[in-house]
Design a protein around this motif. Structure first.
Motif, PDB file in Angstrom:
ATOM      1  N   ALA A  64      33.176  42.046  65.820  1.00 37.71           N
ATOM      2  CA  ALA A  64      33.318  43.386  66.381  1.00 37.71           C
ATOM      3  C   ALA A  64      33.130  43.316  67.892  1.00 37.71           C
ATOM      4  N   VAL A  65      33.942  44.032  68.621  1.00 38.25           N
ATOM      5  CA  VAL A  65      33.858  44.041  70.081  1.00 38.25           C
ATOM      6  C   VAL A  65      33.443  45.441  70.529  1.00 38.25           C
ATOM      7  N   ALA A  66      32.280  45.524  71.159  1.00 35.78           N
ATOM      8  CA  ALA A  66      31.781  46.816  71.624  1.00 35.78           C
ATOM      9  C   ALA A  66      32.587  47.308  72.818  1.00 35.78           C
ATOM     10  N   GLY A  67      32.719  48.614  72.923  1.00 37.56           N
ATOM     11  CA  GLY A  67      33.327  49.200  74.111  1.00 37.56           C
ATOM     12  C   GLY A  67      32.358  49.206  75.270  1.00 37.56           C
ATOM     13  N   VAL A  68      32.824  49.663  76.404  1.00 36.12           N
ATOM     14  CA  VAL A  68      32.013  49.739  77.610  1.00 36.12           C
ATOM     15  C   VAL A  68      31.354  51.111  77.737  1.00 36.12           C
ATOM     16  N   ASN A  69      32.106  52.146  77.445  1.00 37.76           N
ATOM     17  CA  ASN A  69      31.693  53.518  77.715  1.00 37.76           C
ATOM     18  C   ASN A  69      31.196  54.226  76.457  1.00 37.76           C
ATOM     19  N   GLU A  83      36.511  57.100  74.201  1.00 35.33           N
ATOM     20  CA  GLU A  83      37.196  58.210  73.517  1.00 35.33           C
ATOM     21  C   GLU A  83      38.591  58.457  74.091  1.00 35.33           C
ATOM     22  N   HIS A  84      39.419  57.400  73.990  1.00 31.44           N
ATOM     23  CA  HIS A  84      40.827  57.471  74.428  1.00 31.44           C
ATOM     24  C   HIS A  84      40.962  57.842  75.903  1.00 31.44           C
ATOM     25  N   GLY A  85      40.061  57.338  76.721  1.00 30.76           N
ATOM     26  CA  GLY A  85      40.137  57.559  78.160  1.00 30.76           C
ATOM     27  C   GLY A  85      39.369  58.752  78.666  1.00 30.76           C
ATOM     28  N   LEU A  86      38.770  59.526  77.774  1.00 31.55           N
ATOM     29  CA  LEU A  86      38.035  60.711  78.204  1.00 31.55           C
ATOM     30  C   LEU A  86      36.798  60.343  79.015  1.00 31.55           C
ATOM     31  N   PHE A  87      36.125  59.241  78.636  1.00 33.07           N
ATOM     32  CA  PHE A  87      34.879  58.847  79.305  1.00 33.07           C
ATOM     33  C   PHE A  87      35.018  57.521  80.056  1.00 33.07           C
ATOM     34  N   GLY A  88      36.212  57.108  80.360  1.00 35.33           N
ATOM     35  CA  GLY A  88      36.430  55.842  81.048  1.00 35.33           C
ATOM     36  C   GLY A  88      37.623  55.124  80.459  1.00 35.33           C
ATOM     37  N   ASP A  89      38.264  54.260  81.254  1.00 37.35           N
ATOM     38  CA  ASP A  89      39.496  53.622  80.785  1.00 37.35           C
ATOM     39  C   ASP A  89      39.389  52.109  80.637  1.00 37.35           C
ATOM     40  N   GLU A  90      38.170  51.551  80.728  1.00 35.63           N
ATOM     41  CA  GLU A  90      38.028  50.097  80.569  1.00 35.63           C
ATOM     42  C   GLU A  90      38.493  49.628  79.193  1.00 35.63           C
ATOM     43  N   GLU A  91      38.287  50.450  78.183  1.00 34.88           N
ATOM     44  CA  GLU A  91      38.726  50.080  76.831  1.00 34.88           C
ATOM     45  C   GLU A  91      40.251  50.010  76.750  1.00 34.88           C
ATOM     46  N   ILE A  92      40.933  50.922  77.436  1.00 39.22           N
ATOM     47  CA  ILE A  92      42.396  50.963  77.400  1.00 39.22           C
ATOM     48  C   ILE A  92      43.006  49.835  78.230  1.00 39.22           C
ATOM     49  N   ARG A 130      46.303  38.154  67.900  1.00 40.00           N
ATOM     50  CA  ARG A 130      47.556  37.400  67.841  1.00 40.00           C
ATOM     51  C   ARG A 130      47.309  35.902  67.713  1.00 40.00           C
ATOM     52  N   GLN A 131      46.142  35.468  68.172  1.00 41.85           N
ATOM     53  CA  GLN A 131      45.787  34.055  68.077  1.00 41.85           C
ATOM     54  C   GLN A 131      45.091  33.720  66.756  1.00 41.85           C
ATOM     55  N   GLY A 132      44.984  34.703  65.875  1.00 43.74           N
ATOM     56  CA  GLY A 132      44.436  34.449  64.551  1.00 43.74           C
ATOM     57  C   GLY A 132      42.972  34.756  64.364  1.00 43.74           C
ATOM     58  N   ILE A 133      42.342  35.393  65.339  1.00 40.78           N
ATOM     59  CA  ILE A 133      40.923  35.729  65.245  1.00 40.78           C
ATOM     60  C   ILE A 133      40.774  37.125  64.642  1.00 40.78           C
ATOM     61  N   ASP A 134      39.850  37.269  63.714  1.00 43.46           N
ATOM     62  CA  ASP A 134      39.615  38.542  63.027  1.00 43.46           C
ATOM     63  C   ASP A 134      38.681  39.402  63.876  1.00 43.46           C
ATOM     64  N   ALA A 135      39.257  40.089  64.867  1.00 39.10           N
ATOM     65  CA  ALA A 135      38.482  40.882  65.821  1.00 39.10           C
ATOM     66  C   ALA A 135      38.767  42.364  65.619  1.00 39.10           C
ATOM     67  N   TYR A 136      37.734  43.175  65.853  1.00 37.75           N
ATOM     68  CA  TYR A 136      37.823  44.620  65.649  1.00 37.75           C
ATOM     69  C   TYR A 136      37.324  45.337  66.902  1.00 37.75           C
ATOM     70  N   GLY A 137      37.924  46.510  67.187  1.00 37.87           N
ATOM     71  CA  GLY A 137      37.445  47.311  68.298  1.00 37.87           C
ATOM     72  C   GLY A 137      38.573  47.780  69.190  1.00 37.87           C
TER      73      GLY A 137
END
Length: 327
Positions: free
Chosen positions: A206-211, A216-225, A237-244
């Motif tokens: 699992a990969v945590a967000g920053v904000n 929340e889709h750019g409402l509180f910051g766009d680092e996730e986008i 795409r490289q085959g790693i089972d990552a979420y977030g």
């Protein structure tokens, strides 16, 4: 447990490191384990004289091949303080910071020469380290420098929660200014490699967000986008089972309850606070990306209780056990 040998570094001798090492090796299943302590022999003898640790024979050796692994024996490669008698428990002192540095340096030499196959470190004091002229933020960066490791990351490890960090000892303002997709991708990849190395055949990361709420889709910051989301997609795409990107306020509990095998934390406190809340006494610090295994007790030097007998050795014991297992 293993036929490999590990080195245990004393850390800051004015802190609880010497005490918890002797407590860990002096009794129970770690007595007689294949471990060599790198530290000031005179300081260990001073600790013994206080009768706050189990009685053991401190065997001075010059090289690992001389070690005798038997219950009641603790093998020590002496790295002496400049003035052992002048050491004051519970205080920041340059010579203590220098000793901590030299212990790490010696342990790295042994590991790089394959004389030991892993290192377990007792805590050092960053202020003392800096006072001695060794300007590193902590163990992780020091070990990376000594081993010429370019890609590395801090892992906090318990049975039920494991966290790897994109950044650690950096100001929050600088973290936001320097966060980049390549580093996030690298750490996701390191998480997958590390988990497979310790026995996970299909790691779920699992990969945590920053904000807050992962932006929340750019409402509180766009680092996730702009950064985190694209990095996750590339690693998928490289085959790693990552979420977030996952909302940071819920993802750690989800991992603790078994939904994920590891969480990628964006910065120091985002990862440290939940892990220390849920596993303060049994958490272990591991440096991923080094040419050898390195574990550490996941707490500080505790100057306020140094040399009093109050220090708990559980985290040190677990870090030694894990180093022996992973070696």
């Amino acid at each position: 447990m293993t036929n490999k040998t590990i080195a245990i570094t004393m850390g800051d001798p004015a802190g609880i490191g010497p005490e918890i090492i002797l407590k860990a090796l002096g009794k129970g299943e770690l007595a007689g384990s294949r471990a060599v302590v790198i530290g000031c022999l005179a300081t260990l003898r001073r600790i013994q004289a206080l009768s706050i640790t189990p009685p053991v024979e401190l065997k001075a050796i010059k090289q690992v091949a001389e070690a005798v692994f038997a219950p009641g024996v603790v093998n020590v490669i002496d790295v002496p303080l400049a003035d052992p008698a002048a050491l004051k428990p519970g205080e920041v002192q340059p010579m203590a910071g220098d000793l901590a540095y030299r212990c790490i340096e010696r342990a790295c030499e042994l590991a790089m020469a394959n004389e030991v196959q892993a290192i377990a470190t007792a805590p050092l004091n960053k202020e003392a380290l800096h006072a001695a002229g060794h300007l590193y933020p902590g163990h992780t960066e020091l070990l990376a420098k000594l081993t010429n490791s370019r890609d590395y990351a801090m892992v906090l490890y318990t049975d039920r929660l494991k966290v790897i960090h994109v950044t650690t000892h950096i100001a929050l303002r600088k973290f936001l200014d320097t966060l980049n997709r390549q580093r996030v991708e690298t750490v996701i990849g390191m998480a997958d490699t590390f988990l497979r190395r310790v026995g996970y055949s299909a790691p779920r990361i699992a990969v945590a967000g920053v904000n807050p709420h992962a932006g929340e889709h750019g409402l509180f910051g766009d680092e996730e986008i702009k950064i985190v989301g694209p990095a996750i997609e590339e690693m998928k795409r490289q085959g790693i089972d990552a979420y977030g990107p996952c909302p940071p306020d819920t993802v750690y509990l989800q991992a603790y309850e078994g939904k994920y095998d590891m969480v990628v934390a964006m910065y120091h406190d985002q990862g440290h606070i939940p892990l220390k809340l849920l596993g303060f006494y049994d958490g272990v610090n591991i440096t991923a990306g080094l040419p050898f295994i390195r574990t550490s007790a996941d707490h500080g030097t505790a100057f306020d209780i140094a040399w009093t007998g109050q220090a708990k050795s559980e985290s040190m014991e677990i870090s030694i056990k894990l180093a022996l297992e992973l070696a």
